[in-house]
Enzyme design. Structure first.
Site, PDB file in Angstrom:
ATOM      1  N   HIS A 163       4.972   9.116   6.988  1.00 14.54           N
ATOM      2  CA  HIS A 163       3.547   8.572   8.205  1.00 14.54           C
ATOM      3  C   HIS A 163       2.424   8.646   7.588  1.00 14.54           C
ATOM      4  O   HIS A 163       1.706   9.199   8.051  1.00 14.54           O
ATOM      5  CB  HIS A 163       3.981   9.592   9.383  1.00 14.54           C
ATOM      6  N   SER A 282     -17.476  -7.028  -5.562  1.00 17.18           N
ATOM      7  CA  SER A 282     -17.730  -7.540  -4.007  1.00 17.18           C
ATOM      8  C   SER A 282     -19.230  -8.508  -4.506  1.00 17.18           C
ATOM      9  O   SER A 282     -19.731  -8.073  -5.773  1.00 17.18           O
ATOM     10  CB  SER A 282     -18.677  -6.494  -3.625  1.00 17.18           C
TER      11      SER A 282
END
Ligand code: ARG
Length: 492
Positions: A163, A282
């Site tokens: 999870h 970026s």
């Protein structure tokens, strides 16, 4: 109304010039044609033509001189290349036209006892098997690389998640091998798909057989097929080999998407450092180093599932026998396999070049009281029912620092006895250490270094078996190509 497909097909015989004038000059010409996409099966079609012509000559359906002339023309067509083909509805028609242009009407004997329907089905199988073998090779090499890196990291402890939450400590090797195992099953599915792809429909003609005394086993052998798609109607119609190949490719893409997602998440947490050549920056944020290659691997899963969907939609409800819809089928499989072959290389390249910061990983491996299960296991091994042990450790987990003192207090509270009375305190304390937590889970398939090394030995054998299958299939294709070449040379 007249059905141009029905009457316009070269398979129906008749005057090709008249036929072409009547059916190929209209506004739908581009729409009908698959010629440019057929570049992918250009070499396949030449091989299929050669095998068919050799067989026709051997069966004395055409004379040896005619066979020689046709085979020489095919060599010239091959030399000139796909871009030099005359116009045509598809590569099969264009190559036939090119042969007739060179040989004259005798060249038209090449299309005796066959149809474009069995021809195209054979070409797709012939080409796709190469693509499948290339993908199998890529996956097998990827598995080998993963196992090599795993062998270096049997002791590199890392957090394991369920999870997305810290669950139990494991190792980098255990994580790597989990994907290698999945890729081994993906390999098995591809091999399985290969076996059913590599069957010859050639000689089924349009769908209904032929009165000529052909030898279908011979063309299958000359083309390196392992057997026949015997029923002629099935052979012209069936594309389930595309479905299962694309499904296997989609399964592989799904495996890779999980691997990619793990690396993206691990990189985000500082658990792994992706090599510069697999990262992007970026355009605005100077500090960024993004795991873009892995995101694209994850994204390319869409290419594979799109292919599978497109294919199933194209094939759904098609009646027997040949229908032109089938011209749209192959591309879905090709697009999927091309995309995922590249994904496999990049995904595994990114993983095997990545750095695993062992100290940070070891620290992270103990976060979130991830050793709790091991502590409960040790209490249960000391004789406490596992459910009670689970409750004790859950209670200890409520403490700010669930250390050995907290566990002792929880034992007292649950059982009214001291920890020393019910278990070996040292063993419990050791289980709180992530490294020991890993070492103690030495059941088969577990992350303990010893268990993992035994696993590595077993799966390396499986890998070798797959490498042998690959080499064997490649050899039999290569041997058939050599035979075909020498048979062709008897006539040219
Ligand atoms: N280009 C066709 C295909 O890819 C070849 C078969 C054409 N047959 C026909 N009857 N029109 O499926």
């Amino acid at each position: 109304m007249t059905d141009p497909e029905e009457h316009g097909d070269a398979d129906d015989g008749g005057d090709s010039v008249v036929r072409r004038e009547r059916f190929s000059g209209g506004p739908a010409r581009e729409f009908l044609s698959s010629l440019s996409a057929d570049e992918r099966i250009f070499a396949a079609d030449l091989a299929v033509d050669r095998a068919h012509v050799v067989m026709l000559a051997e069966q004395e359906i055409i004379g040896p001189d005619t066979a020689g002339e046709i085979l020489r023309a095919l060599a010239a067509v091959e030399q000139a290349g796909h871009e030099d083909l005359p116009e045509g509805e598809d590569v099969h028609e264009a190559i036939e036209t090119a042969v007739i242009d060179r040989v004259g009407p005798e060249g038209g004997r090449m299309h005796t006892a066959r149809s474009r329907n069995d021809e195209v089905a054979t070409c797709i199988r012939y080409r796709l098997r190469e693509d499948v073998l290339e993908l199998i090779e890529t996956v097998v090499e990827a598995r080998e690389q993963l196992l090599d890196v795993a062998a270096e990291h049997t002791e590199t402890v890392m957090p394991g998640y369920t999870h997305l939450q810290p669950a139990q400590p494991t190792t980098v090797a255990h994580w790597l091998c989990s994907y290698e195992s999945a890729l081994a099953r993906d390999t098995a599915r591809l091999i399985d798909a290969y076996e059913r792809t590599n069957q010859s429909p050639l000689g089924g003609a349009a769908f209904a057989g032929t009165p000529f005394d052909i030898d279908r086993e011979r063309t299958a052998e000359l083309l390196g097929f392992d057997g026949l798609v015997e029923n002629a109607m099935d052979g012209a119609s069936a594309r389930d080999f595309l479905v299962e190949t694309t499904a296997a490719v989609t399964g592989l893409a799904t495996t890779l998407s999980g691997l990619a997602e793990d690396v993206v998440t691990f990189a985000n947490r500082g658990h792994v450092e992706v090599a510069d050549e697999y990262a992007s920056t970026s355009s605005i944020m100077p500090q960024k180093k993004n795991p873009d290659t892995l995101e694209l691997v994850r994204g390319r899963t869409g290419d594979a599932t799109a292919g599978l969907n497109g294919l199933l939609t194209t094939l759904k409800g098609l009646p027997r026998a040949y229908n032109r819809d089938l011209q749209r089928a192959g591309r879905h499989a090709y697009d999927a396999i091309d995309s995922v072959t590249a994904s496999t290389e990049v995904a595994v390249g990114a993983v095997v070049t990545a750095e695993w910061p062992a100290d940070d990983l070891a620290d992270a491996a103990g976060e979130g009281f991830s050793t709790a299960t091991g502590v409960a296991d040790r209490l249960a091994q000391a004789g406490i029912p596992f459910r009670t042990a689970h409750e004790i450790v859950a209670r200890a987990g409520e403490a700010a620092d669930p250390d050995i003192e907290a566990i002792g207090a929880a034992v007292e509270a649950e059982l009214g006895e001291s920890l020393e009375e019910v278990a070996d305190r040292e063993a419990i304390e050791a289980a709180l250490d992530p490294e020991e937590s890993v070492r103690m889970r030495d059941s088969r398939g577990g992350p303990a270094p010893a268990a993992l090394r035994a696993h590595l030995d077993r799966v390396r054998e499986d890998l070798r078996a797959d490498q042998e299958v690959l080499a064997d299939r490649r050899e039999s294709i290569a041997a058939a190509a050599t035979t075909l070449d020498s048979e062709v040379n008897r006539y040219v």
